[in-house]
Design an enzyme around this catalytic site. Structure first.
Site, mmCIF file in Angstrom:
data_model
loop_
_atom_site.group_PDB
_atom_site.id
_atom_site.type_symbol
_atom_site.label_atom_id
_atom_site.label_comp_id
_atom_site.label_asym_id
_atom_site.label_seq_id
_atom_site.Cartn_x
_atom_site.Cartn_y
_atom_site.Cartn_z
ATOM 1 N N LEU A 85 11.428 -20.391 -3.664
ATOM 2 C CA LEU A 85 10.123 -19.749 -3.217
ATOM 3 C C LEU A 85 8.961 -20.135 -3.722
ATOM 4 O O LEU A 85 9.252 -19.609 -5.306
ATOM 5 C CB LEU A 85 10.725 -18.280 -3.039
ATOM 6 C CG LEU A 85 9.684 -17.040 -3.053
ATOM 7 C CD1 LEU A 85 9.467 -17.170 -1.290
ATOM 8 C CD2 LEU A 85 10.483 -16.019 -3.105
ATOM 9 N N HIS A 97 2.667 3.423 -8.780
ATOM 10 C CA HIS A 97 3.281 1.965 -8.916
ATOM 11 C C HIS A 97 4.353 1.430 -9.876
ATOM 12 O O HIS A 97 4.797 0.262 -9.572
ATOM 13 C CB HIS A 97 1.631 1.771 -9.822
ATOM 14 C CG HIS A 97 0.448 1.802 -9.296
ATOM 15 N ND1 HIS A 97 0.136 1.540 -8.043
ATOM 16 C CD2 HIS A 97 -0.740 2.555 -9.651
ATOM 17 C CE1 HIS A 97 -0.460 1.987 -7.606
ATOM 18 N NE2 HIS A 97 -1.340 2.473 -8.894
ATOM 19 N N ASP A 155 1.311 -0.858 -0.206
ATOM 20 C CA ASP A 155 0.084 0.367 -0.081
ATOM 21 C C ASP A 155 0.759 0.976 -0.180
ATOM 22 O O ASP A 155 2.247 1.140 0.683
ATOM 23 C CB ASP A 155 -1.284 0.277 1.442
ATOM 24 C CG ASP A 155 -1.991 0.358 1.399
ATOM 25 O OD1 ASP A 155 -2.250 1.467 -0.457
ATOM 26 O OD2 ASP A 155 -2.685 1.179 2.314
#
Length: 258
Positions: free
Chosen positions: A149, A55, A38
């Site tokens: 991962l 972004h 955020d």
């Protein structure tokens, strides 16, 4: 004043990142870390830039944190990239966000393959633009044999819709004799969720100072350790990530016990 609960806050900026990584590796590493990324828009606004600039900058952070999470031994990293409610944002911003997976994976995919990272996704694929979906599915296909991962993107994801769909599927299976009421419990219901096959998050990080879950993994976060920071996502760096893990390691998880 020294922060006894979080020793990393007491270190100077000149502290060596390697020292931090080695220190946290000596303790329990959270197997699954989820992040609500955020603050991109606010980061851009503070610099008099369009929201899409935030972004774009945030995408660079995803790359750094993914590499670090893989390095320290996190097994799953789930990133809340786009919610089912985010379609309400201005069209230009939504269009740009839908292009980010293609841009990000187009440049980062070879590195993910090399580093043994597997790409997965939770969310509603049918509503995504075809180019976005192609980029995600290509990454999933080319990394499917990796066993390091798991980089799990929550894209067009909403937890209430996920839980409601799970209940509908349970009802269908009940009507068809696939499951009965005695077999229905927390464990079996979890298999109907999008996260089936993944462990529940051990640690949730939310950046930008907001203290809420925003319809993110409501079932899965029941016993997750929560970590909130005022740092905006584009400013969130390796030291911040290690600080979050250090805080997690200082807590005692009782899961309702004593």
């Amino acid at each position: 004043m020294l922060d006894k609960m979080n020793p990393w806050k007491n270190k100077n900026n000149s502290s060596i990142l390697r020292e931090q990584k080695n220190a946290i590796k000596e303790q329990m590493i959270p197997e699954h870390v989820a992040i609500i990324m955020d603050g991109n828009g606010r980061w851009a606004k503070k610099r008099a830039l369009p929201r899409i600039a935030g972004h774009h900058e945030g995408m660079k952070v995803v790359r750094k944190i993914t590499k670090l999470a893989n390095e320290v031994g996190v097994k799953t990293l789930t990133l809340y990239a786009f919610s089912t409610e985010n379609w309400k944002r201005p069209k230009m911003e939504v269009d740009y966000l839908m292009k980010l997976p293609e841009e990000f994976l187009g440049t980062f995919l070879p590195e993910l393959v090399e580093e043994n990272v597997r790409v997965e996704m939770i969310g509603y694929k049918e509503s995504l633009p075809s180019a976005t979906l192609r980029a995600i599915e290509k990454a999933m296909r080319e990394t499917k044999d990796n066993n390091g991962l798991i980089l799990n993107f929550a894209l067009n994801y909403g937890s209430r819709a996920e839980i409601l769909d799970a209940v509908k599927h349970v009802l269908d299976d009940y009507k068809n004799g696939i499951i009965n009421e005695k077999e229905l419990n927390e464990e079996s219901l979890s298999t109907y969720l999008m996260t089936n096959g993944l462990s529940d998050p051990d640690l949730l990080i939310r950046t930008s100072g907001e203290i809420r879950l925003s319809n993110f993994m409501l079932w899965q976060l029941a016993y997750t350790e929560l970590y909130f920071t005022d740092v905006l996502w584009p400013d969130f760096d390796e030291n911040h990530f290690l600080e979050a893990i250090g805080t997690y390691q200082s807590r005692q998880r009782r899961f309702g016990g004593v």
